[in-house]
Every structure is written in structure tokens, then in C-alpha cells.
Design a protein around this motif. Structure first.
Motif, PDB file in Angstrom:
ATOM      1  N   ASN A 261      -5.051   3.199 -11.362  1.00  0.00           N
ATOM      2  CA  ASN A 261      -5.117   2.241 -10.306  1.00  0.00           C
ATOM      3  C   ASN A 261      -6.571   2.369  -9.776  1.00  0.00           C
ATOM      4  OD1 ASN A 261      -5.209   4.378  -8.604  1.00  0.00           O
ATOM      5  ND2 ASN A 261      -3.051   4.168  -7.984  1.00  0.00           N
ATOM      6  N   SER A 262      -6.772   1.560  -8.755  1.00  0.00           N
ATOM      7  CA  SER A 262      -8.104   1.520  -8.135  1.00  0.00           C
ATOM      8  C   SER A 262      -8.623   2.921  -7.426  1.00  0.00           C
ATOM      9  CB  SER A 262      -8.535   0.352  -7.313  1.00  0.00           C
ATOM     10  OG  SER A 262      -7.456   0.393  -6.121  1.00  0.00           O
ATOM     11  N   SER A 263      -7.845   3.633  -7.264  1.00  0.00           N
ATOM     12  CA  SER A 263      -8.031   5.149  -6.910  1.00  0.00           C
ATOM     13  C   SER A 263      -8.142   6.068  -7.945  1.00  0.00           C
ATOM     14  CB  SER A 263      -7.000   5.450  -5.850  1.00  0.00           C
ATOM     15  OG  SER A 263      -6.844   4.505  -4.897  1.00  0.00           O
TER      16      SER A 263
ATOM     17  N   ARG B 193       0.739  -1.197   0.141  1.00  0.00           N
ATOM     18  CA  ARG B 193      -0.132   0.084   0.054  1.00  0.00           C
ATOM     19  C   ARG B 193       0.843   1.248  -0.076  1.00  0.00           C
ATOM     20  NH1 ARG B 193      -2.017  -2.751   4.448  1.00  0.00           N
ATOM     21  NH2 ARG B 193      -1.110  -1.117   5.695  1.00  0.00           N
TER      22      ARG B 193
ATOM     23  N   ASN C 282       2.545  -4.765 -10.222  1.00  0.00           N
ATOM     24  CA  ASN C 282       1.865  -4.143 -11.522  1.00  0.00           C
ATOM     25  C   ASN C 282       2.879  -5.094 -12.549  1.00  0.00           C
ATOM     26  OD1 ASN C 282       0.553  -2.182 -10.271  1.00  0.00           O
ATOM     27  ND2 ASN C 282       1.773  -0.527 -10.941  1.00  0.00           N
TER      28      ASN C 282
ATOM     29  N   VAL D 209      -2.200  -3.475 -11.504  1.00  0.00           N
ATOM     30  CA  VAL D 209      -2.687  -3.011 -12.708  1.00  0.00           C
ATOM     31  C   VAL D 209      -1.365  -2.934 -13.845  1.00  0.00           C
ATOM     32  CG1 VAL D 209      -4.206  -1.713 -11.890  1.00  0.00           C
ATOM     33  CG2 VAL D 209      -2.121  -0.708 -12.381  1.00  0.00           C
TER      34      VAL D 209
ATOM     35  N   HIS E  38      -0.111  -2.087  -7.349  1.00  0.00           N
ATOM     36  CA  HIS E  38      -1.634  -1.970  -7.412  1.00  0.00           C
ATOM     37  C   HIS E  38      -2.189  -2.968  -8.419  1.00  0.00           C
ATOM     38  CE1 HIS E  38      -0.378   2.320  -6.152  1.00  0.00           C
ATOM     39  NE2 HIS E  38      -1.492   2.047  -5.568  1.00  0.00           N
TER      40      HIS E  38
END
Length: 324
Positions: free
Chosen positions: A192-194, A12, A233, A186, A184
Motif C-alpha cells: 500500500n501507499s505506506s 483508513r 482493494n 491497491v 487502500h
């Protein structure tokens, strides 16, 4: 928006450096005095057999390189990272557990991989131009990302002298620039998810002397192939990224240190070790040799869209008598 952040050891983002309307690494300050000397409190034992269990996070190929006398001499690895905040994490790269800052862990890992390389540190508060060593093979380790909301135009990205210089070095081949791929899960360079993008990744796509490094679950062999971690990633469908992407094992089960942050310094160490043999090689030649000699037979269900060039192999990179 979060403009600057490091990759966490847990996968994170843990340090949000600044919140700016435009992407910037400015944290205040940035004077040359913010460059700090290397942390040399860990001595590398170049005999893995006698070095204890925690050296087994390294790929055993590195022992052959050391036995041949290739220890990183003639190279400088400069790590840009956090060396002064109060944010630390507990881990174990040797037989001694420690509680250190993110940058201290990265610098220590480089020192263990390439014991005779010169190590330099630039704390993240120092936004001045990154200084290279004119007499050395220069390697810059970037175990962080610079994030902002997707959709910024180039004119909105206000790079500091630090990022501008590193991007230029990667583009013109003045240094091997090793960039952690991110955590992340991706495709590199995507949202990314954010809803954020690592704009430093995007700036380095297509740079001839830049390598992106993803994390594998372990060091692969033909008998026991490895796979990409769930957090890393991956290369994605961009052919340019695929050609710049390597992966290495990250043994958090042994070290307690997790994330592609700890994949990048393995490749930085490999670059330094490689330069010890090919002493007249340019950063671009070192970059290409690492990319061109990656293994695909040690990865389970290898795919260029996932693993890029494959698993970095220091043994294959060192094998020829000369490189072009």
C-alpha cells in the motif's frame, strides 16, 4: 512497524494494536475467557418492505431467501474483531442509529443478514485457537488486516494460534473464511501507499475455503450496473486471487458505515443462508457455490482484474436443487 490493524469505517486504519519488530497479533493476554458472547440487542425483521429505509442497504435478493425459510439456521458465524475498546462509530443498519465498536457493527450486520445463524465473537485480545462448532457450518468473518512493512520472510511472521488456526481452516476446508479485501485501493496482497502489506491476505491466497470481499458503490442490477468503490482493494492480475474475489454493495449513504469491513459480513451472511438450504454441504462446497454463481452483468465495465468473480448473488447460489 504497525503489525496489526483493523479496517476503518472511513477507509483508513484506525486501530494500531501493536508495534513489533516481527508481524504478530499479540496484544497481551489471549486466554479463552476473552471470547465473549454474541450481542443480540438487534432483532432482525425479515420483511424488508416493512423494515424501513435502512434495511435497503441489503440486496433485495435476500428477501427471497428469507421467504423460502433460509435464515442461516444450522450455521455459526464467528467474528474476530474489536468488542472492548473505547473506539466507536455512529451508524445505522436499522431504523435506529447506534454508536458501537467495530466488531459490534460487524456482528450486528451478520445477525441482520442471517437472523437464525448462531453468532460467536472472539475479541482481538484473545489470541488462542479459534474454536469451531462441530455440529454447524462454520464461517469465520475477518474484517481486519494485519500489516507490516513489505519484505518479511515467512520465518519472520510469528502468527498467534488465532491466525494459524484460521489459516489452517481455510486451507483444509474446515470453515468458510471471509476476509475483507482492504481499503487502500491497491491489488489485494500488494504494497500500500505506506509501504506495508496485509500479510493475512497473503497467507489466505490460494486457500480453498477463503473468500476475499471488495466493496461496490451499491447493489447492482442489469439496468443500473454498479462499480467498485474508490477505496476498495481490487483483485489484481493474480489469477488465484481473481478466483477467490467477490464484491458486494456497501451503502454508506444509508448506513454511515464505510469500508470493505462491511462488505465481508454480507458474504458471511450469504454463506450462512446458503447452508440453511444445503444442509449437508461442506464449507468448501459453500465457498465454491458463492464464487461460481457471482454475477458479472450487474457490474459496470466488469473486469476480472478489478472485480474477480463478480457481484455475489444469493439468489443464484440458492437456485439449484443440490450442489457439489
Amino acid at each position: 512497524m504497525t503489525a496489526t490493524s483493523f479496517f476503518s469505517v472511513t477507509g483508513r486504519v484506525i486501530i494500531a494494536i501493536s508495534s513489533l519488530g516481527l508481524l504478530s497479533a499479540c496484544m497481551g493476554g489471549g486466554a479463552g475467557g476473552n471470547t465473549v458472547p454474541p450481542n443480540d440487542n438487534v432483532s432482525a425483521d425479515t420483511n424488508l418492505v416493512s423494515s424501513g429505509v435502512y434495511y435497503s442497504w441489503m440486496h433485495p435478493e435476500i428477501q427471497t431467501a428469507w421467504d423460502q425459510g433460509y435464515l442461516g439456521q444450522g450455521a455459526q458465524v464467528l467474528t474476530i474483531d474489536d468488542f472492548i475498546t473505547d473506539v466507536t462509530s455512529v451508524g445505522r443498519l436499522t431504523d435506529v442509529s447506534a454508536d458501537m465498536r467495530h466488531g459490534e457493527w460487524i456482528d450486528t450486520q451478520v445477525g441482520l443478514m442471517a437472523p437464525d445463524a448462531r453468532r460467536a465473537q472472539q475479541n482481538f485480545t484473545a489470541t488462542h485457537t479459534v474454536q469451531l462448532d462441530a455440529g454447524a457450518l462454520n464461517i469465520v468473518n475477518l474484517s481486519f488486516g494485519m500489516f507490516a512493512a513489505n519484505g518479511l520472510a515467512d520465518s519472520q511472521i510469528d502468527w498467534t494460534a488465532r491466525e494459524s488456526s484460521v489459516i489452517t481452516y481455510a486451507l483444509n476446508g474446515a470453515a468458510v473464511v471471509v476476509k475483507a479485501a482492504g481499503n487502500h485501493a491497491v491489488a489485494l496482497g500488494s504494497v500500500n501507499s505506506s509501504g506495508e502489506v496485509d500479510y493475512l491476505d497473503r497467507a489466505l491466497i490460494g486457500a480453498d475455503a477463503a473468500i476475499f470481499v471488495g466493496a461496490l458503490n451499491g447493489n447492482g442490477t442489469i439496468a443500473n450496473p454498479t462499480s467498485l468503490t474508490t477505496f476498495s482493494n481490487y483483485a489484481g492480475t493474480n489469477l488465484t486471487v481473481q478466483n477467490q474475489f467477490l464484491a458486494v454493495g456497501v451503502r454508506d449513504d444509508l448506513t454511515g458505515l464505510n469500508g470493505t469491513s462491511f462488505a465481508a459480513p454480507v458474504v458471511s451472511g450469504y454463506a450462512a443462508v446458503l447452508g440453511s438450504k444445503f444442509t449437508t454441504a461442506t464449507p468448501l462446497q459453500i465457498t465454491n457455490q458463492l464464487l461460481n454463481t457471482a454475477r458479472t452483468d450487474t457490474i459496470l465495465n466488469y473486469s476480472t482484474a478489478v472485480h474477480g468473480r463478480g457481484e455475489a448473488s444469493i439468489a443464484r447460489a440458492l437456485a439449484p436443487a443440490s450442489i457439489n
